[in-house]
Motif scaffolding. Structure first.
Motif, PDB file in Angstrom:
ATOM      1  N   GLN A 180       5.076   8.665  18.449  1.00  0.00           N
ATOM      2  CA  GLN A 180       3.675   8.858  18.788  1.00  0.00           C
ATOM      3  C   GLN A 180       3.261   8.095  20.047  1.00  0.00           C
ATOM      4  O   GLN A 180       2.569   8.636  20.902  1.00  0.00           O
TER       5      GLN A 180
ATOM      6  N   PHE B 238      -3.516  -0.867  23.093  1.00  0.00           N
ATOM      7  CA  PHE B 238      -2.777  -2.129  23.066  1.00  0.00           C
ATOM      8  C   PHE B 238      -3.563  -3.140  22.260  1.00  0.00           C
ATOM      9  O   PHE B 238      -4.762  -3.307  22.453  1.00  0.00           O
TER      10      PHE B 238
ATOM     11  N   GLU C 230       0.459 -14.895  23.128  1.00  0.00           N
ATOM     12  CA  GLU C 230       1.199 -13.645  22.918  1.00  0.00           C
ATOM     13  C   GLU C 230       2.704 -13.875  23.064  1.00  0.00           C
ATOM     14  O   GLU C 230       3.502 -13.237  22.408  1.00  0.00           O
TER      15      GLU C 230
ATOM     16  N   ARG D  29      -8.490   3.355  17.407  1.00  0.00           N
ATOM     17  CA  ARG D  29      -9.883   3.125  17.036  1.00  0.00           C
ATOM     18  C   ARG D  29     -10.214   1.640  16.998  1.00  0.00           C
ATOM     19  O   ARG D  29     -11.335   1.243  17.326  1.00  0.00           O
TER      20      ARG D  29
ATOM     21  N   ASN E 110      -6.177  10.372  10.443  1.00  0.00           N
ATOM     22  CA  ASN E 110      -5.419   9.179  10.818  1.00  0.00           C
ATOM     23  C   ASN E 110      -5.023   8.415   9.568  1.00  0.00           C
ATOM     24  O   ASN E 110      -5.828   8.238   8.657  1.00  0.00           O
TER      25      ASN E 110
ATOM     26  N   SER F 288     -13.087  -2.828  19.654  1.00  0.00           N
ATOM     27  CA  SER F 288     -13.111  -4.102  20.370  1.00  0.00           C
ATOM     28  C   SER F 288     -13.895  -3.985  21.675  1.00  0.00           C
ATOM     29  O   SER F 288     -14.290  -4.988  22.250  1.00  0.00           O
TER      30      SER F 288
ATOM     31  N   ARG G  56      -5.774  -6.710   8.431  1.00  0.00           N
ATOM     32  CA  ARG G  56      -4.440  -6.178   8.752  1.00  0.00           C
ATOM     33  C   ARG G  56      -3.924  -6.751  10.062  1.00  0.00           C
ATOM     34  O   ARG G  56      -4.692  -7.024  10.969  1.00  0.00           O
TER      35      ARG G  56
ATOM     36  N   ARG H 287       0.854  -1.201   0.000  1.00  0.00           N
ATOM     37  CA  ARG H 287       0.000   0.000   0.000  1.00  0.00           C
ATOM     38  C   ARG H 287       0.887   1.248   0.000  1.00  0.00           C
ATOM     39  O   ARG H 287       1.745   1.384   0.869  1.00  0.00           O
TER      40      ARG H 287
ATOM     41  N   SER I 285      -1.710   2.914  11.746  1.00  0.00           N
ATOM     42  CA  SER I 285      -1.196   4.168  12.286  1.00  0.00           C
ATOM     43  C   SER I 285      -1.687   4.291  13.736  1.00  0.00           C
ATOM     44  O   SER I 285      -2.550   3.539  14.181  1.00  0.00           O
ATOM     45  N   GLY I 286      -1.115   5.262  14.452  1.00  0.00           N
ATOM     46  CA  GLY I 286      -1.465   5.428  15.864  1.00  0.00           C
ATOM     47  C   GLY I 286      -2.964   5.584  16.083  1.00  0.00           C
ATOM     48  O   GLY I 286      -3.562   4.910  16.924  1.00  0.00           O
ATOM     49  N   GLY I 287      -3.581   6.466  15.321  1.00  0.00           N
ATOM     50  CA  GLY I 287      -5.007   6.723  15.504  1.00  0.00           C
ATOM     51  C   GLY I 287      -5.858   5.538  15.076  1.00  0.00           C
ATOM     52  O   GLY I 287      -6.900   5.267  15.661  1.00  0.00           O
ATOM     53  N   GLU I 288      -5.399   4.820  14.058  1.00  0.00           N
ATOM     54  CA  GLU I 288      -6.138   3.639  13.617  1.00  0.00           C
ATOM     55  C   GLU I 288      -6.131   2.573  14.703  1.00  0.00           C
ATOM     56  O   GLU I 288      -7.166   1.952  14.998  1.00  0.00           O
TER      57      GLU I 288
ATOM     58  N   TRP J 253      -1.663  -6.503  13.628  1.00  0.00           N
ATOM     59  CA  TRP J 253      -1.695  -5.498  14.680  1.00  0.00           C
ATOM     60  C   TRP J 253      -0.737  -4.343  14.487  1.00  0.00           C
ATOM     61  O   TRP J 253      -0.994  -3.232  14.927  1.00  0.00           O
ATOM     62  N   TYR J 254       0.365  -4.585  13.784  1.00  0.00           N
ATOM     63  CA  TYR J 254       1.359  -3.514  13.670  1.00  0.00           C
ATOM     64  C   TYR J 254       1.207  -2.741  12.367  1.00  0.00           C
ATOM     65  O   TYR J 254       1.940  -1.790  12.131  1.00  0.00           O
ATOM     66  N   GLU J 255       0.245  -3.135  11.540  1.00  0.00           N
ATOM     67  CA  GLU J 255       0.096  -2.455  10.257  1.00  0.00           C
ATOM     68  C   GLU J 255      -0.912  -1.310  10.330  1.00  0.00           C
ATOM     69  O   GLU J 255      -1.748  -1.168   9.449  1.00  0.00           O
TER      70      GLU J 255
ATOM     71  N   ARG K 267       4.252 -16.543  22.294  1.00  0.00           N
ATOM     72  CA  ARG K 267       4.460 -17.841  21.649  1.00  0.00           C
ATOM     73  C   ARG K 267       5.899 -18.131  21.264  1.00  0.00           C
ATOM     74  O   ARG K 267       6.370 -19.260  21.388  1.00  0.00           O
TER      75      ARG K 267
ATOM     76  N   ARG L  54       0.630  -4.124  29.674  1.00  0.00           N
ATOM     77  CA  ARG L  54      -0.726  -3.735  29.309  1.00  0.00           C
ATOM     78  C   ARG L  54      -1.588  -4.945  28.967  1.00  0.00           C
ATOM     79  O   ARG L  54      -2.811  -4.875  29.042  1.00  0.00           O
TER      80      ARG L  54
ATOM     81  N   ASN M 186      -5.660  -5.488  29.715  1.00  0.00           N
ATOM     82  CA  ASN M 186      -6.525  -5.547  28.550  1.00  0.00           C
ATOM     83  C   ASN M 186      -7.347  -6.824  28.531  1.00  0.00           C
ATOM     84  O   ASN M 186      -8.538  -6.796  28.209  1.00  0.00           O
TER      85      ASN M 186
ATOM     86  N   LEU N 276      -3.670  -7.213  20.657  1.00  0.00           N
ATOM     87  CA  LEU N 276      -3.103  -8.560  20.668  1.00  0.00           C
ATOM     88  C   LEU N 276      -2.372  -8.797  19.351  1.00  0.00           C
ATOM     89  O   LEU N 276      -2.692  -8.177  18.346  1.00  0.00           O
ATOM     90  N   LYS N 277      -1.422  -9.700  19.388  1.00  0.00           N
ATOM     91  CA  LYS N 277      -0.630  -9.972  18.187  1.00  0.00           C
ATOM     92  C   LYS N 277      -1.432 -10.832  17.223  1.00  0.00           C
ATOM     93  O   LYS N 277      -1.133 -12.002  16.989  1.00  0.00           O
ATOM     94  N   ARG N 278      -2.501 -10.261  16.698  1.00  0.00           N
ATOM     95  CA  ARG N 278      -3.309 -10.962  15.717  1.00  0.00           C
ATOM     96  C   ARG N 278      -3.870  -9.915  14.747  1.00  0.00           C
ATOM     97  O   ARG N 278      -3.541  -8.749  14.850  1.00  0.00           O
TER      98      ARG N 278
END
Ligand SMILES: Nc1ncnc2c1ncn2[C@@H]1O[C@H](COP(=O)(O)OP(=O)(O)OP(=O)(O)O)[C@@H](O)[C@H]1O
Ligand SMILES: Nc1ncnc2c1ncn2[C@@H]1O[C@H](COP(=O)(O)OP(=O)(O)OP(=O)(O)O)[C@@H](O)[C@H]1O
Ligand SMILES: [Mg+2]
Ligand SMILES: [Mg+2]
Lengths: 342, 253, 230, 342, 230
Positions: free
Chosen positions: A87, D90, E151, D146, A42, D151, D134, A20, D140-143, D136-138, E153, E129, E133, D92-94
């Motif tokens: 950020q 925060f 998490e 949200r 954002n 969630s 997407r 992207r 932006s801060g504001g995204e 979790w790390y893909e 893993r 956190r 959470n 989760l890594k998913r």
């Protein structure tokens, strides 16, 4: 653009994540000592642009010149002159003092260490006596954010970049941060980049605010940015629905997803719906907020039309005439031709 | 019918030389009993018997065995075969020992403080070595710098002796293997052999079924009967490692 | 079962009576494990940092190789090192065979993969924000490494503790390279192997308890240290 | 306070960290279905209060009643009805989808899972087609912020608590969040607690805003909170220096660190410095901002006096009379006796 | 040195010629290690989670004890387990001595402390956190545990890999409890010990290479899996 005294020059910078495109800056020059604001929704690429200029990330293509020298493999050395407050606040697992002192220590600066750290803490509104010895997790959200800022201010960098510095910071601290920023600019001629959603605050600390939208700089200052989708309307004009039945009418865009820019000074405000008028756009709205403008003879109004928020700048005189007050129902009027395209 | 399984604890030498691998199929063919063995030091083999964890023992430490039977841990001790020990040393033979008298050789080693590697692990071989020192009228040189106590198996002790230019005592079977590992040109040679004191007697014992109800005494008896039978004794005599006979059957003695 | 209680009593006796053979083995053990641990941490932690911090094409494979080395049996390490330091080996002239430094060198071969693998995991587990923050604060090279390791200090400590446990408890290497020579290279574990081989199970357990006691002293000291850096 | 229909009742709640008192709530009742705002400077205890009410933290002393039942060991069950959006985002890594679906999944809800998740994403302005897959790390801060909110919204909780939900969120998304909050209130009678520094936004989504200061609720609404130190002035009155030579004069406080509360409606604005007037406080300032007030007949002014920002509420009529506009220099007038003490 | 290259050639030969003794040892090794690993992970991971997640007064001490158990020598574990499962021991009636399940049980004693200690470290290393959470999203008990482990893993996987390396490479337990009975309980490592004891160093190396090959196959499979869950 003027080539002399550009601390940064970017050519044709593009960045993409996972296919992207997220940034596309054709050419820009930032003069030394300026304070630049970045605003935009954002995901518009503000943080990405800051990370690239802070040499934390290499763009997909394009060239960055720093102090007229092409950046090419010498990022580690340059990072000593440029610092970015990221950020998301993050602290090392040590005390507040050690966090703020970290950057100085790795630069080998031990002279006046304590004074410099304490001064930085005070400048963000944290009393050293109360906070210096606290551990990284013994802070509220806004306090942590301010410690992060202090750890950047203490470095007296050539270029200071702040990504959402006021998020979760209280009003009084925001005022103090404004003063701290002014003072570091004055003392060290620091060039500043600040990304923020708090436009009022941002206007107060920057010389110019770039508006970003989908990875591009679409304007500067308080321009209204109107995104598509556009669809053909009558008379060869195009329209964008606002959701409540009203629509914005413009001249033909390049694509149906093009972004229209509307200068806030080209908007006319009226208390009555004007009967005979050539302007295509006559939208009903309500004044939400009134702010000082950078020009003391003008005021800035935030007007809600449907879900959309228009910024418009009118003279103090006009505002007095209208008896403009927050909550007032008014009409927003502008011509289909007054938008420009990005 | 299901195979019957006999569990035996034995010393490493019978296993390492391949004797048991050679005998087990014959035993199975004759009696339909599967022999499974655990190869450990003699001391540990005896301990496993004490704890009723095996049915039969094949070991080579006559004095300990007699005591063991006396204490009621084992029964039906029968002698099976013997091989012999040799004293080996560096080709240069720095202390100049030789011939067939163990006592003389050990005395020379002691007086010249020539290096000597001892297994020091209470194994049958180690016990034998201690008896040799005693019989030669020499106190066990426990703390002497030249007396290297390895606490390891035979091959490792020989290797240590080779690295350290030391003498050591070994059973012939292990030495034959060692020689073969060096393709017939090892750094150590046999220097003393043939002394009557160097005989290494192997015996079989059943674990006492009165102490251990679970042991298969009947199978153990079948095994010791078979091992002392003329057929098995001939097999033992015919067993060769690298073309050399290793064990001399002597059940009939 | 008898062995266990008997072993307990013997262990107390060995330690309290100042049994010279036991103390000799304790000192040899301490000497070998201190040497091998210092070496392993000095080599393994930096390599672990590099493996965990940087992204490179063959990273996944490098990781699989290091993880595989965790399964090196001590006998095999012993054999390999023996081949090098035996008198006829390429490093024979250093005379390392049957010496405590020799044991330490071989233990390092055993333990360095553990340190590398667990340190790499520790570094990979760090907050993604750390890297960017360090860079933008101006940290470089060694500073990044040191700060990252200090942020991951508990996990790196766990790597060291695991490695220490492995080094102090292994027997194959000490046997093969040290030679289990009484008064010289006999460690607690080779002594245990010897006693067990003799059928002296209670004595084996007793020595095992001595070893455990030693390990506990070290771990307890570390846990006090850990609380201090909290 | 009214005892019926209190979803929360707190008695004498105190909390301390590392020996520092950070929260002290003598008694409070929150009615079911209300929307409560929390404002106050950094470190004033907003997050702490939310954590306690979300049963994430046990106070040092005091009692919490939830639905008229004393909370005592049944927190795990109650946590199914109460959810808190924590201050620091925060994930989760998913994937984004799995993050939003997580709470539903652990509640065993699989019916319409996809629809519910997509609806929640849309309600915070994220297109599911673009964002659901997407990782979790893909973001932006504001995204990311949200997604965290989505969630929580998806759970349709009895009580929804949001800690700084608009920090680093763009203006349009803030409007959408406002609508999402309104819709969840209407559909599920959700009780809301929202801590925020964005007072304008906060006023729009809450029924009442509690002002916190040093662990206490010092007032509600838009009251001005004036912290000490106070020192004796002439005539038995006390004063607080503002730094530019001006000072605030008040009646005697309990302690020199007491907090004075000044009702925004008790402030008078004047264009000229009044000559003869009994009020002790006549301070020079400038209008920074004008906002809508909750009362449509009034407007809210933010006036900067030295470093201090006063909120004052005047009638639309008075505002028109004054020709009040941002940037206007004015005088702020109030009596020494109009402050109350906390 | 010679036997290293010789060992390489023998290893290829053993594997390619389908040497039945080697394959028998490979299967015994796989059987024992799969059994012991399943048991160890099932017991060790939950305990490790509890130790890492909860704060309790004796936590520091519990940790020091678990870390000490990392230093258990295999011979001692062998002896202890032997004392229990020997005919005359309290569990003698199960007939575990000289069987593969017996080996697995003893390996579990060896390996569970590794799994506990490294899992606890993995859980402690998680973002602070996460806990809040999960609670506020309504997760409880097992759900918190499962999500936290998922998490963490990679670090939990590293714990498993380390434990696996230890189990597959140990020899003392297989020797003592398995008895190194050909066709039945002879594992690769006891076979190595046997060959080395015979002075067949090249054969020892060859079998060591077979073991390493096995371990590499497992680790490579894991690294593929890991990339999938990335
Ligand atoms: N690591 C990443 N991988 C993939 N996409 C990313 C990644 N980081 C950011 N993005 C995407 O890149 C775009 C630009 O993100 P960026 O963080 O620069 O936005 P921003 O203007 O700072 O937004 P915000 O106001 O939310 O901070 C967004 O669409 C975002 O979803
Ligand atoms: N874990 C902790 N240990 C010690 N002190 C803490 C801890 N967490 C918060 N504090 C302190 O408790 C007080 C209240 O913190 P809290 O997070 O509730 O403030 P807040 O009102 O949410 O502030 P913010 O606007 O910055 O989010 C602050 O003084 C803070 O420094
Ligand atoms: Mg950003
Ligand atoms: Mg907070």
């Amino acid at each position: 653009m003027n080539k002399k005294d550009c601390i940064y020059r970017l050519y044709d910078i593009r960045q993409a994540y996972g296919g992207r495109d997220v940034l596309d800056i054709p050419e820009i020059c930032i003069e030394k000592g300026k304070s630049i604001g970045l605003s935009g929704p954002n995901g518009s690429g503000k943080s990405t642009m800051l990370r690239i200029m802070a040499f934390l990330e290499t763009p997909l293509s394009g060239e960055v010149y720093f102090n007229e020298k092409k950046v090419n493999g010498d990022e580690p050395a340059l990072r000593n002159q440029v610092t970015l407050l990221l950020q998301e606040p993050f602290l090392l697992k040590r005390t507040v003092f050690d966090n703020v002192a970290y950057g100085l220590k790795i630069r080998g600066i031990s002279e006046n260490l304590k004074d410099r750290v304490n001064h930085a803490l005070r400048s963000v509104g944290l009393y050293p006596e109360e906070f210096a010895h606290r551990r990284w997790y013994e802070l509220s959200g806004g306090e942590a954010q301010r410690v992060c800022l202090a750890s950047r201010l203490v470095l007296r960098p050539k270029v200071l970049m702040l990504d959402e510095p006021t998020a979760s910071v209280d009003r009084r601290s925001a005022v103090m941060m404004k003063e701290a920023i002014a003072s570091i600019r004055q003392s060290y001629e620091t060039t500043l980049f600040i990304a923020s959603h708090d436009l009022i605050w941002l206007n107060q600390v920057t010389d110019i605010v770039f508006r970003m939208y989908e990875g591009r700089i679409v304007g500067s200052g308080t321009e209204n940015v109107i995104s598509g989708p556009w669809h053909p309307d009558k008379d060869g004009l195009w329209a964008r629905e606002l959701g409540d039945g009203q629509k914005i009418i413009v001249t033909q865009p390049e694509k149906d997803t093009s972004v229209a820019i509307l200068d806030p000074t080209s908007i006319i405000i009226s208390l009555e719906k004007p009967a005979e008028i050539s302007a295509q756009n006559i939208l009903q709205g309500k004044i939400l907020q009134m702010n000082m403008s950078s020009d003391p003879e003008k005021v800035e109004l935030h007007i809600q039309v449907a879900r959309f928020s228009f910024t418009c700048i009118i003279t103090r005189f006009a505002a007095e005439e209208l008896n403009a007050l927050p909550g007032l129902d008014i009409w927003v009027i502008f011509k289909a031709t007054s938008v420009s395209w990005q | 019918a299901q195979d019957q399984v006999l569990k035996m604890a034995t010393t490493t030498s019978t296993d390492n030389t391949g004797l048991l691998d050679y005998l087990a199929p014959f035993f199975k063919a004759d009696t339909n009993i599967e022999l499974q063995w655990v190869a450990v030091g003699t001391g540990k083999a005896l301990e496993l018997g004490k704890n009723c964890d095996v049915d039969v023992l094949l070991v080579h430490a006559p004095d300990s065995e007699i005591e063991y039977v006396k204490a009621g841990y084992g029964v039906d001790r029968k002698q099976l075969m013997f091989n012999d020990f040799v004293i080996i040393g560096p080709k240069k033979n720095p202390a100049g020992i030789g011939g067939s008298s163990v006592a003389e050789a050990l005395k020379v080693i002691e007086s010249k403080k020539a290096k000597f590697a001892s297994r020091g692990d209470n194994s049958g071989t180690h016990k034998k070595e201690l008896i040799l020192w005693e019989n030669s009228g020499i106190e066990i040189p426990d703390k002497e710098a030249w007396y290297i106590q390895t606490g390891q198996g035979m091959i490792n002790t020989i290797n240590i002796a080779a690295e350290r230019d030391a003498y050591t005592m070994t059973d012939r079977g292990t030495f034959i293997k060692y020689e073969a590992n060096w393709k017939g040109d090892p750094p150590l040679d046999i220097l003393v052999e043939g002394d009557a004191m160097l005989r290494n007697q192997y015996s079989v014992l059943a674990v006492n079924p009165k102490r251990c109800e679970n042991v298969k005494y009947d199978l153990a008896t079948k095994f010791s009967d078979w091992m002392t039978s003329a057929k098995a004794q001939k097999l033992v005599g015919d067993f060769k490692l690298l073309e050399k006979q290793l064990f001399i059957p002597n059940a009939s003695e | 079962m008898g062995y266990i209680s008997e072993g307990f009593i013997s262990a107390l006796h060995l330690l309290s009576s100042g049994n010279v053979e036991t103390y000799s083995a304790v000192f040899t053990t301490l000497k070998a494990s201190s040497l091998s641990m210092s070496g392993s941490l000095l080599i393994g932690i930096p390599l672990g940092f590099l493996l965990g911090y940087f992204e490179f094409p063959a990273k996944r494979h490098a990781r699989a190789v290091v993880d595989t080395l965790l399964a090196l049996p001590t006998v095999v390490v012993g054999l390999l090192v023996y081949a090098f330091i035996s008198r006829r080996g390429p490093l024979g002239d250093f005379g390392l065979l049957f010496t405590v430094p020799g044991i330490a060198v071989a233990q390092m071969v055993l333990v360095i993969p553990i340190v590398i693998s667990l340190t790499a995991t520790a570094i990979e587990g760090l907050d993604r924000r750390l890297r960017l923050n360090l860079l933008t604060l101006g940290a470089r090279g060694k500073q990044i490494a040191l700060t990252s390791l200090s942020e991951a200090r508990y996990a790196v400590l766990a790597a060291a503790v695991t490695a220490y446990g492995r080094a102090i408890s292994e027997v194959g290497i000490s046997m093969m390279i040290g030679g289990n020579i009484k008064w010289h290279t006999r460690t607690i574990t080779t002594a245990i192997a010897l006693e067990t081989g003799k059928g002296q199970f209670a004595m084996g357990i007793a020595l095992g308890l001595v070893l455990i006691f030693l390990a506990f002293a070290v771990n307890w000291a570390l846990s006090v240290l850990k609380r201090k850096t909290d």
